[in-house]
Design an enzyme around this catalytic site. Sequence first.
Site, PDB file in Angstrom:
ATOM      1  N   LYS A  23     -13.284  -4.051  -3.168  1.00  0.00           N
ATOM      2  CA  LYS A  23     -13.858  -4.239  -1.831  1.00  0.00           C
ATOM      3  C   LYS A  23     -13.584  -3.028  -0.941  1.00  0.00           C
ATOM      4  O   LYS A  23     -14.496  -2.504  -0.304  1.00  0.00           O
ATOM      5  CB  LYS A  23     -13.267  -5.516  -1.212  1.00  0.00           C
ATOM      6  CG  LYS A  23     -13.778  -5.831   0.168  1.00  0.00           C
ATOM      7  CD  LYS A  23     -13.686  -7.308   0.465  1.00  0.00           C
ATOM      8  CE  LYS A  23     -12.289  -7.771   0.810  1.00  0.00           C
ATOM      9  NZ  LYS A  23     -11.857  -7.344   2.159  1.00  0.00           N
ATOM     10  N   SER A  24     -12.343  -2.575  -0.909  1.00  0.00           N
ATOM     11  CA  SER A  24     -12.000  -1.435  -0.038  1.00  0.00           C
ATOM     12  C   SER A  24     -12.811  -0.207  -0.422  1.00  0.00           C
ATOM     13  O   SER A  24     -13.316   0.522   0.437  1.00  0.00           O
ATOM     14  CB  SER A  24     -10.509  -1.112  -0.170  1.00  0.00           C
ATOM     15  OG  SER A  24      -9.741  -2.135   0.374  1.00  0.00           O
ATOM     16  N   GLY A 100     -13.084  -7.112   8.720  1.00  0.00           N
ATOM     17  CA  GLY A 100     -12.320  -6.205   9.575  1.00  0.00           C
ATOM     18  C   GLY A 100     -12.487  -4.767   9.111  1.00  0.00           C
ATOM     19  O   GLY A 100     -12.620  -3.847   9.920  1.00  0.00           O
ATOM     20  N   ARG A 128     -10.242 -11.103  15.987  1.00  0.00           N
ATOM     21  CA  ARG A 128      -9.232 -10.172  15.441  1.00  0.00           C
ATOM     22  C   ARG A 128      -9.103  -8.929  16.328  1.00  0.00           C
ATOM     23  O   ARG A 128     -10.071  -8.499  16.946  1.00  0.00           O
ATOM     24  CB  ARG A 128      -9.603  -9.801  13.997  1.00  0.00           C
ATOM     25  CG  ARG A 128      -9.517 -11.031  13.104  1.00  0.00           C
ATOM     26  CD  ARG A 128      -9.899 -10.727  11.680  1.00  0.00           C
ATOM     27  NE  ARG A 128      -8.969  -9.809  11.045  1.00  0.00           N
ATOM     28  CZ  ARG A 128      -9.182  -9.273   9.850  1.00  0.00           C
ATOM     29  NH1 ARG A 128     -10.289  -9.550   9.183  1.00  0.00           N
ATOM     30  NH2 ARG A 128      -8.291  -8.455   9.313  1.00  0.00           N
ATOM     31  N   SER A 174      -1.516   0.425   8.863  1.00  0.00           N
ATOM     32  CA  SER A 174      -2.868  -0.096   8.636  1.00  0.00           C
ATOM     33  C   SER A 174      -3.795   0.973   8.071  1.00  0.00           C
ATOM     34  O   SER A 174      -4.047   1.999   8.712  1.00  0.00           O
ATOM     35  CB  SER A 174      -3.443  -0.628   9.953  1.00  0.00           C
ATOM     36  OG  SER A 174      -4.834  -0.823   9.816  1.00  0.00           O
ATOM     37  N   GLN A 176      -6.897   0.504   7.663  1.00  0.00           N
ATOM     38  CA  GLN A 176      -8.154   0.434   8.414  1.00  0.00           C
ATOM     39  C   GLN A 176      -8.091   1.339   9.639  1.00  0.00           C
ATOM     40  O   GLN A 176      -9.044   2.056   9.937  1.00  0.00           O
ATOM     41  CB  GLN A 176      -8.447  -1.012   8.830  1.00  0.00           C
ATOM     42  CG  GLN A 176      -8.730  -1.904   7.633  1.00  0.00           C
ATOM     43  CD  GLN A 176      -8.954  -3.349   8.026  1.00  0.00           C
ATOM     44  OE1 GLN A 176      -8.910  -3.697   9.202  1.00  0.00           O
ATOM     45  NE2 GLN A 176      -9.197  -4.192   7.036  1.00  0.00           N
ATOM     46  N   ASP A 322      -2.486  -8.179   0.978  1.00  0.00           N
ATOM     47  CA  ASP A 322      -3.553  -9.135   0.665  1.00  0.00           C
ATOM     48  C   ASP A 322      -3.130 -10.130  -0.420  1.00  0.00           C
ATOM     49  O   ASP A 322      -3.822 -11.128  -0.654  1.00  0.00           O
ATOM     50  CB  ASP A 322      -4.822  -8.397   0.216  1.00  0.00           C
ATOM     51  CG  ASP A 322      -5.464  -7.631   1.372  1.00  0.00           C
ATOM     52  OD1 ASP A 322      -5.165  -7.955   2.538  1.00  0.00           O
ATOM     53  OD2 ASP A 322      -6.264  -6.720   1.107  1.00  0.00           O
ATOM     54  N   ARG A 353      -2.359 -15.846   8.109  1.00  0.00           N
ATOM     55  CA  ARG A 353      -2.030 -16.211   6.713  1.00  0.00           C
ATOM     56  C   ARG A 353      -0.607 -16.700   6.526  1.00  0.00           C
ATOM     57  O   ARG A 353      -0.291 -17.261   5.464  1.00  0.00           O
ATOM     58  CB  ARG A 353      -2.342 -15.051   5.763  1.00  0.00           C
ATOM     59  CG  ARG A 353      -3.827 -14.903   5.536  1.00  0.00           C
ATOM     60  CD  ARG A 353      -4.156 -13.928   4.427  1.00  0.00           C
ATOM     61  NE  ARG A 353      -5.597 -13.871   4.236  1.00  0.00           N
ATOM     62  CZ  ARG A 353      -6.264 -12.774   3.875  1.00  0.00           C
ATOM     63  NH1 ARG A 353      -5.616 -11.655   3.646  1.00  0.00           N
ATOM     64  NH2 ARG A 353      -7.578 -12.820   3.723  1.00  0.00           N
ATOM     65  N   ARG A 395      -9.064 -15.592   0.684  1.00  0.00           N
ATOM     66  CA  ARG A 395      -7.855 -15.466  -0.148  1.00  0.00           C
ATOM     67  C   ARG A 395      -7.026 -16.756  -0.163  1.00  0.00           C
ATOM     68  O   ARG A 395      -6.329 -17.042  -1.127  1.00  0.00           O
ATOM     69  CB  ARG A 395      -7.004 -14.272   0.306  1.00  0.00           C
ATOM     70  CG  ARG A 395      -7.760 -12.951   0.166  1.00  0.00           C
ATOM     71  CD  ARG A 395      -6.861 -11.750   0.058  1.00  0.00           C
ATOM     72  NE  ARG A 395      -7.632 -10.543   0.338  1.00  0.00           N
ATOM     73  CZ  ARG A 395      -8.440  -9.927  -0.522  1.00  0.00           C
ATOM     74  NH1 ARG A 395      -8.584 -10.381  -1.746  1.00  0.00           N
ATOM     75  NH2 ARG A 395      -9.091  -8.836  -0.180  1.00  0.00           N
TER      76      ARG A 395
HETATM   77  C1  S3P Z   1      -8.066  -2.805   3.935  1.00  0.00           C
HETATM   78  C2  S3P Z   1      -6.829  -2.652   4.496  1.00  0.00           C
HETATM   79  C3  S3P Z   1      -5.909  -3.769   4.740  1.00  0.00           C
HETATM   80  C4  S3P Z   1      -6.289  -5.014   3.955  1.00  0.00           C
HETATM   81  C5  S3P Z   1      -7.753  -5.290   4.001  1.00  0.00           C
HETATM   82  C6  S3P Z   1      -8.553  -4.114   3.466  1.00  0.00           C
HETATM   83  C7  S3P Z   1      -8.925  -1.613   3.778  1.00  0.00           C
HETATM   84  O1  S3P Z   1      -5.919  -4.081   6.118  1.00  0.00           O
HETATM   85  O2  S3P Z   1      -5.564  -6.128   4.415  1.00  0.00           O
HETATM   86  O3  S3P Z   1      -8.076  -6.435   3.220  1.00  0.00           O
HETATM   87  O4  S3P Z   1      -9.912  -1.659   3.032  1.00  0.00           O
HETATM   88  O5  S3P Z   1      -8.603  -0.592   4.409  1.00  0.00           O
HETATM   89  P1  S3P Z   1      -5.039  -3.236   7.185  1.00  0.00           P
HETATM   90  O6  S3P Z   1      -5.321  -1.835   6.953  1.00  0.00           O
HETATM   91  O7  S3P Z   1      -5.491  -3.697   8.539  1.00  0.00           O
HETATM   92  O8  S3P Z   1      -3.635  -3.617   6.903  1.00  0.00           O
END
Ligand code: S3P
Length: 437
Positions: A23-24, A100, A128, A174, A176, A322, A353, A395
């Site tokens: 996914k990422s 997110g 969020r 993070s 993200q 995750d 969670r 999840r």
């Molecule tokens: C992700 C980063 C994680 C993870 C999310 C996917 C990503 O979140 O929990 O499912 O693809 O960069 P955070 O970066 O907010 O911790």
Amino acid sequence: MSDTIKVGPIKAISGELAVPGDKSISHRVAILAGLSDGTCRVENFLPSEDCVNTLRAMGQLGVRYEVERGTVDAPLDMKIHGCRGELRVANVNLDCGNSGTGMRLLAGVLAAQKFDSVLTGDESLSSRPMGRIMKPLEEMGAKFEAKGAKPGCAPLHITGSELNSICYEMPMASAQVKSAVLLAGLFAPEKTTVVQPAVTRDHSERLLNAFGVTVTTKDNVISLYGKQRIRSCDVVVPGDISSAAFWIVAAACRPGSKLLITNVGLNPTRTGLIDVLIRMGAHIKDIVLHDEGGEPRGNVEVVGQELHGVEIRPEEVPNIIDEVPILAVAGALAKGKMTIRNASELRVKETDRIETTITNLRAMDAQVEEFEDGMVIQGETKLKGAHLKSFGDHRIAMAFSMAGLLADSGNTLIDDCACVNTSYPGFANHLKEMRKR
Ligand code: S3P
């Protein structure tokens, strides 16, 4: 799939399984291929709602793509024709659904465009925190208005602006946030730097390098120069280790199991789950077969054993963030106790969670103590089948499907499981196949 999952106890988790694409990586490929300077062939894209929303948003911003395997709503292999960094105004709100990652990464790109954009999301995503990306991006010169019912939440109205490069010390670990700043940094004139408090998943850095952008990482300091050319590149997405995690944990803690997961991503910033399980006494071998586009991938072999609880180390938390719901299920079954602390980031995921995992574990008769930043789980529980909720969190739905398989007695029903399609389309079929074996 039907919205309710029903599972009963099974003896062992055995056989061979390939899970859908990561996914990422799929989110990032949709964005970087879309910005690149030519045609990129993408194989094994994750055809889940989250990633399709990001791809569709890139399409609404002017990127063309042709699906070669799968469908427009569930693409697997495709050609993405990069727009050479020249996105165009979407004229519609860009719907990120439940994701997110989609919203935060797109916000980084859109903050730097010559036009305005609006990012929206579902009820969970609209509650969020977006302040965590708005703050550094505003420091770079971005203009946001968060128009959600809760302060700092989506819908995000973005006024495209010229950005400056910054050095940002990120308060939370993070990927993200890091990625949003780095993507914005691509459009800024000088050197953009993110300093992270702990190692977070590094797919953005690896993919940017694969797309010809020089990114340097040294001791948690990540930098790139803006205005670099994003070169088109072909990408084969590996299977998602976070989807494989459900099966890996279920097989690892059930004696008599023998499972082989094939073609799964084994990026070391994502394999913390395997390290924790091995510390718990699991028999697991992960074998990197090759490295493509900078992302190692291979097979994971699991032989079931009785496990014992461990304490998760603070620095491990971002790497397993995750996987906490499914690790908590393993903790309830293992000998001794399992301690997961320093994990308050779990409170701002698709659901809180900490709360949703504990609610469901307790409903199955486990003893769990709740902390603001985690939980302590008493092991050796004879899990009892129960009627649970997913709380709309993919999840949680999948972790407790495994708990139902590993229960000592009784059937487990989990309501509201359509959310599984945000990350693992085909999960219900894999569950069915596993129960037949
Ligand atoms: C992700 C980063 C994680 C993870 C999310 C996917 C990503 O979140 O929990 O499912 O693809 O960069 P955070 O970066 O907010 O911790």
